[in-house]
Design an enzyme around this catalytic site. Structure first.
Site, mmCIF file in Angstrom:
data_model
loop_
_atom_site.group_PDB
_atom_site.id
_atom_site.type_symbol
_atom_site.label_atom_id
_atom_site.label_comp_id
_atom_site.label_asym_id
_atom_site.label_seq_id
_atom_site.Cartn_x
_atom_site.Cartn_y
_atom_site.Cartn_z
ATOM 1 N N HIS A 187 -63.782 7.264 12.919
ATOM 2 C CA HIS A 187 -64.354 8.432 12.381
ATOM 3 C C HIS A 187 -63.285 9.560 12.779
ATOM 4 O O HIS A 187 -62.234 9.374 13.183
ATOM 5 C CB HIS A 187 -65.721 8.773 13.468
ATOM 6 C CG HIS A 187 -65.164 8.538 14.805
ATOM 7 N ND1 HIS A 187 -65.130 9.799 15.622
ATOM 8 C CD2 HIS A 187 -65.340 7.701 15.758
ATOM 9 C CE1 HIS A 187 -64.712 9.550 16.993
ATOM 10 N NE2 HIS A 187 -64.810 7.959 17.042
ATOM 11 N N SER A 243 -71.059 13.465 16.251
ATOM 12 C CA SER A 243 -70.988 12.147 16.752
ATOM 13 C C SER A 243 -70.453 11.136 15.866
ATOM 14 O O SER A 243 -70.474 11.241 14.674
ATOM 15 C CB SER A 243 -72.668 11.738 17.179
ATOM 16 O OG SER A 243 -73.072 10.641 16.515
ATOM 17 N N LYS A 244 -70.122 9.966 16.404
ATOM 18 C CA LYS A 244 -69.493 8.925 15.568
ATOM 19 C C LYS A 244 -70.566 8.514 14.675
ATOM 20 O O LYS A 244 -70.058 7.846 13.505
ATOM 21 C CB LYS A 244 -69.436 7.467 16.686
ATOM 22 C CG LYS A 244 -68.163 7.899 17.461
ATOM 23 C CD LYS A 244 -67.945 6.356 18.100
ATOM 24 C CE LYS A 244 -67.954 6.620 19.750
ATOM 25 N NZ LYS A 244 -67.375 5.933 20.374
ATOM 26 N N ARG A 245 -71.727 8.536 15.004
ATOM 27 C CA ARG A 245 -72.823 8.039 13.995
ATOM 28 C C ARG A 245 -73.034 9.154 12.852
ATOM 29 O O ARG A 245 -73.746 8.713 12.066
ATOM 30 C CB ARG A 245 -74.106 7.606 14.653
ATOM 31 C CG ARG A 245 -74.014 6.444 15.549
ATOM 32 C CD ARG A 245 -75.055 6.216 16.608
ATOM 33 N NE ARG A 245 -75.068 7.353 17.686
ATOM 34 C CZ ARG A 245 -74.022 7.327 18.752
ATOM 35 N NH1 ARG A 245 -73.158 6.260 18.780
ATOM 36 N NH2 ARG A 245 -73.775 8.024 19.594
ATOM 37 N N ASP A 246 -72.674 10.202 13.024
ATOM 38 C CA ASP A 246 -72.771 11.389 11.997
ATOM 39 C C ASP A 246 -72.226 10.889 10.728
ATOM 40 O O ASP A 246 -70.947 10.405 10.636
ATOM 41 C CB ASP A 246 -72.020 12.626 12.367
ATOM 42 C CG ASP A 246 -72.786 13.813 12.023
ATOM 43 O OD1 ASP A 246 -73.317 13.943 10.821
ATOM 44 O OD2 ASP A 246 -72.865 14.616 12.839
#
Ligand code: GLU
Ligand code: ZN
Length: 494
Positions: free
Chosen positions: A22, A262-265
């Protein structure tokens, strides 16, 4: 200007191979790389893969591939080795075991027999009494008999590091002096009950063994620094570390709604930027501005310029805001700066399956070479290219209803009939002549050029927006262009 470090600089980039890379990770890698290159130092690439449950080989390969794509080269690490090999922590377990034993033997660490339930109960009680809720030191000074008794009970133990009873002070290269009081840093685990060493141990031990001089990493790791400094002091006493590195914590990156990216973004995924056709140097240029700047009025620069100017003292401690629009703008500027041949080559993937909707044999390299200079001044990311040039390689232009409705207003059939006649008689070796043809047709119907060319553009390319129209017509060619105007006329009069 900042003081030059006294000793040769050795920095490290040490991600864990979990999930997809990321942008936060890339920013950390970039700052370490730029710092190393600026000081003619060494960038160590280390893989922190001690968590078998979360680490994956696929993620490891992606990390390597991403660093190579970005052009962030390392001096020691996977695939190239170096004096401190191996650079994957999963291959260094004996080293950690040895250090843990030495720490235990010298009393810097001790076995802790507390069960999770016991720890929870005591923590809740401490909280209720308004006391610090970290580990309470229960097993700090167990006698040999007490240890033997716990073991006879069948209890297992973790290894816990003994924090000194004094404040820890250090000067963060980004945030200045930081002091942490001992009650805020309780003794912490360094080896699990099953013998597996934890991040808290392996990360500073490797930094020591690999003789890292500067630890530059995200602000989220700031709280682990006092613990690591205390561990370092023990390692120095034991002759394992030569000194304590300097620490610099890079500011948080904020995403949408002023929340930490966030990493999940989805906006955070490096793969997304690759697929959209960001240039590595465009993306890195933007990411370098997350917490740093080259000059007040400047935001486009090359990696060489970054290296020349970068220093850690100039990094700002305030959170940085991730701005996709600015990132795209900077990328577009880097696209403009390529020489046209490099641009044409860089677009390669987006002129093929799975991105390109035309049959592979329909691609015409000559037409591509002719249109590329016009495309280069307009695209933001390389993937924009596919829609911009598909009219050249598809048998028929794409059907875009919205464009059709928008352009085919008034009496488009009348306009197109006149335009067709003028175009047929125009000089197709000269875009000016094609422009005059449409201009004259527009005048005949009381339309300005902009209004007159819209139906022609949609007839030929399928869309209301695109590359310069008259060059596009010329490159597509007289025959095909006129046939498409005919097809549009047929559709309008059907
Ligand atoms: N493997 C750690 C992480 O990815 C590295 C932390 C550090 O730089 O110390 O968070
Ligand atoms: Zn304990």
């Amino acid at each position: 200007m900042a003081n030059a470090p006294a000793a040769p600089v050795r920095v490290r980039f040490c991600p864990s191979p979990t999930g997809n890379p990321h942008v936060g990770l890339v920013r950390t890698a970039l700052f370490n790389w730029a710092f190393a290159r600026h000081h003619q130092g060494t960038l160590v690439f280390r893989i922190e893969d001690t968590d078998a449950a979360r680490d994956s080989e696929e993620s490891y390969q992606q990390l390597l591939d991403s660093m190579r794509w970005l052009g962030l080269d390392w001096d020691e690490g996977p695939e190239i080795g170096g004096p401190h090999a191996p650079y994957r922590q999963s291959q260094r377990m004996d080293l950690y075991k040895d250090v843990a034993e030495k720490l235990l033997a010298a009393g810097y660490a001790y076995p802790c027999y507390c069960t999770t339930e016991e720890l929870d109960t005591r923590r809740d009680a401490a909280r209720a009494a308004g006391k610090p809720s970290g580990y309470d030191g229960h097993c700090r000074d167990l006698t040999a008999e007490q240890k033997a008794a716990y073991e006879a009970e069948g209890r297992s133990s973790i290894v816990r590091f003994r924090m000194p009873d004094e404040a820890i002070t250090f000067t963060d290269l980004v945030r200045g002096d930081i002091t942490v009081q001992p009650e805020n840093v309780p003794d912490y685990g360094i080896v699990r009950a099953n013998g597996a060493p934890l991040y808290t141990l392996v990360n500073p031990v490797d930094d020591a063994l690999m003789e890292i001089t500067h630890v530059l990493r995200g602000e989220d790791l700031l709280s682990s620094t006092p613990r690591q400094i205390a561990l370092y002091r023990a390692l120095i006493e034991l002759g394992i570390a030569k000194g304590t590195p300097a620490f610099g914590h890079l500011p948080y990156v904020m995403g949408e709604g002023n929340k930490k990216l966030s990493k999940r973004d989805p906006q955070a995924s490096l793969n997304l930027y690759r697929e959209r056709g960001f240039l590595p140097e465009g993306l890195l240029n933007y990411l370098s501005l997350l917490g740093w700047s080259i000059a007040e009025d400047r935001d486009i620069f090359s990696m060489d310029e970054l290296i020349a100017a970068f220093d850690i003292e100039d990094v700002n401690a305030n959170p940085a805001r991730f701005d996709l629009k600015k990132c795209e703008h900077i990328n577009a500027e880097h696209i403009r700066k390529l020489d046209v041949k490099a641009f044409a080559e860089a677009c390669g993937p987006w002129l093929q399956a799975p991105f390109a909707p035309w049959a592979p044999e329909a691609f015409d390299a000559e037409k591509w070479t002719a249109i590329a200079p016009y495309a280069q001044t307009r695209v933001t990311v390389l993937s924009d290219i596919t829609d911009n040039v598909d009219f050249l390689f598809l048998d028929e232009p794409v059907e875009d209803e919205a464009s059709w409705t928008k352009a085919m207003k008034g009496d488009p059939a009348a306009l197109l009939t006149t335009a067709r006649a003028h175009l047929e008689a125009a000089d197709w070796s000269d875009p000016e002549s094609l422009k005059n043809a449409v201009l004259t047709a527009g005048e005949a119907h009381g339309l300005k050029l902009g209004k007159a060319q819209a139906p022609v553009r949609v007839a030929v390319t399928g869309r209301t927006v695109g590359l310069p129209l008259f060059e596009s017509l010329q490159i597509l060619g007289r025959e095909k262009s006129l046939a498409r105007v005919d097809a549009a006329l047929a559709k309008l009069t059907a």
